[in-house]
Write an enzyme that holds these catalytic residues in place. Structure first.
Site, PDB file in Angstrom:
ATOM      1  N   SER A 130       0.842  -1.328   0.217  1.00 44.78           N
ATOM      2  CA  SER A 130      -0.034   0.106   0.123  1.00 44.78           C
ATOM      3  C   SER A 130       0.905   1.244   0.025  1.00 44.78           C
ATOM      4  O   SER A 130       1.615   1.499  -0.760  1.00 44.78           O
ATOM      5  CB  SER A 130      -0.829   0.148   1.212  1.00 44.78           C
ATOM      6  OG  SER A 130      -2.105   0.996   1.154  1.00 44.78           O
ATOM      7  N   TYR A 131       0.860   2.221   1.009  1.00 48.95           N
ATOM      8  CA  TYR A 131       1.571   3.378   1.311  1.00 48.95           C
ATOM      9  C   TYR A 131       2.978   2.975   1.091  1.00 48.95           C
ATOM     10  O   TYR A 131       3.960   3.898   0.415  1.00 48.95           O
ATOM     11  CB  TYR A 131       1.273   3.990   2.504  1.00 48.95           C
ATOM     12  CG  TYR A 131       2.562   4.844   3.039  1.00 48.95           C
ATOM     13  CD1 TYR A 131       2.889   5.985   2.390  1.00 48.95           C
ATOM     14  CD2 TYR A 131       3.337   4.433   4.006  1.00 48.95           C
ATOM     15  CE1 TYR A 131       4.024   6.885   2.674  1.00 48.95           C
ATOM     16  CE2 TYR A 131       4.476   4.917   4.402  1.00 48.95           C
ATOM     17  CZ  TYR A 131       4.783   6.205   3.659  1.00 48.95           C
ATOM     18  OH  TYR A 131       6.071   6.783   3.902  1.00 48.95           O
TER      19      TYR A 131
END
Length: 231
Positions: free
Chosen positions: A77-78
């Protein structure tokens, strides 16, 4: 054998990989799963100046302190932004980048600008309100595709607010290239589908795992199998 460095996404910590790391170690690989500054067991270091460059330095320091080489660097993700930044800083230490349902950013791009407009708007609203202008409050796990109550019970009490600067600070890249692959989680709203498409357009192998966004929790065996293939 390979050395895996597994990077968690927003609100999580290194603990998020507890179901995957043993499967990789069982095949003889070395595994590190650090917690990035300001979240989870390092939440005591949280302050408004913690940004993307802080997290890139966290991982560069880990690689250098342990003198790690031929690393398979995995970002969820991030943490795709962190993977990109680290590989640009110390490309000689990285054998492969792996983006797990993650941002595939370019020079000058910030994570918030890589989200769909509607989702980015929700982030900005929550930061401006309960986030006091510098924190991203924890997102709903059901929105992220977590449906089993046992998984919700395990994840929920461990999640912590995430520093907003990590999403607004852009990547600053010199342009070093390290081989890369993308893994998309396809059984949810597929926020990261544009990044899978960006990866495919660059000729990276793209794999799919039939689960929600939190694959390391909801489909650890399937995810480990793909990671072992990539190693």
């Amino acid at each position: 054998m390979s050395t895996f460095v597994l990077l968690h996404g927003a609100w999580h910590g290194g603990w998020a990989w507890q179901r995957v790391a043993p499967l990789l170690r069982a095949e003889g690989h070395e595994v590190y799963a650090p917690t990035l500054t300001g979240v989870s067991d390092r939440a005591h270091l949280l302050n408004p100046s913690v940004g993307l460059s802080t997290h890139v330095q966290d991982v560069v320091a880990l690689l250098e302190a342990h003198d790690l080489e031929d690393v398979v660097l995995v970002g969820h993700s991030y943490a795709g932004q962190v993977v990109t930044g680290v590989a640009d800083r110390v490309p000689s230490r990285i054998a492969r980048r792996v983006y797990l349902d993650a941002f595939v950013g370019d020079d000058g791009e910030a994570a918030i600008d890589l989200l769909p407009e509607t989702v980015a708007g929700h982030y900005r609203e929550s930061v401006a309100g309960p986030g006091f202008g510098w924190l991203i409050p924890v997102r709903s796990l059901t929105v992220l595709g977590v449906t089993e109550q046992a998984d919700l019970d395990w994840l929920t009490p461990r999640l912590t607010p995430h520093p907003w600067l990590t999403y607004t600070e852009p990547l600053r890249l010199k342009g070093s290239e390290v081989p890369a692959a993308f893994i998309e989680c396809v059984d949810w709203m597929r926020v990261f589908r544009p990044h899978a498409e960006r990866a495919a357009a660059r000729g990276w192998p793209v794999h799919e795992v039939a689960t929600g966004h939190e694959a390391m929790v909801t489909a650890p065996k399937e995810l480990a199998d793909v990671l072992l293939t990539l190693a």
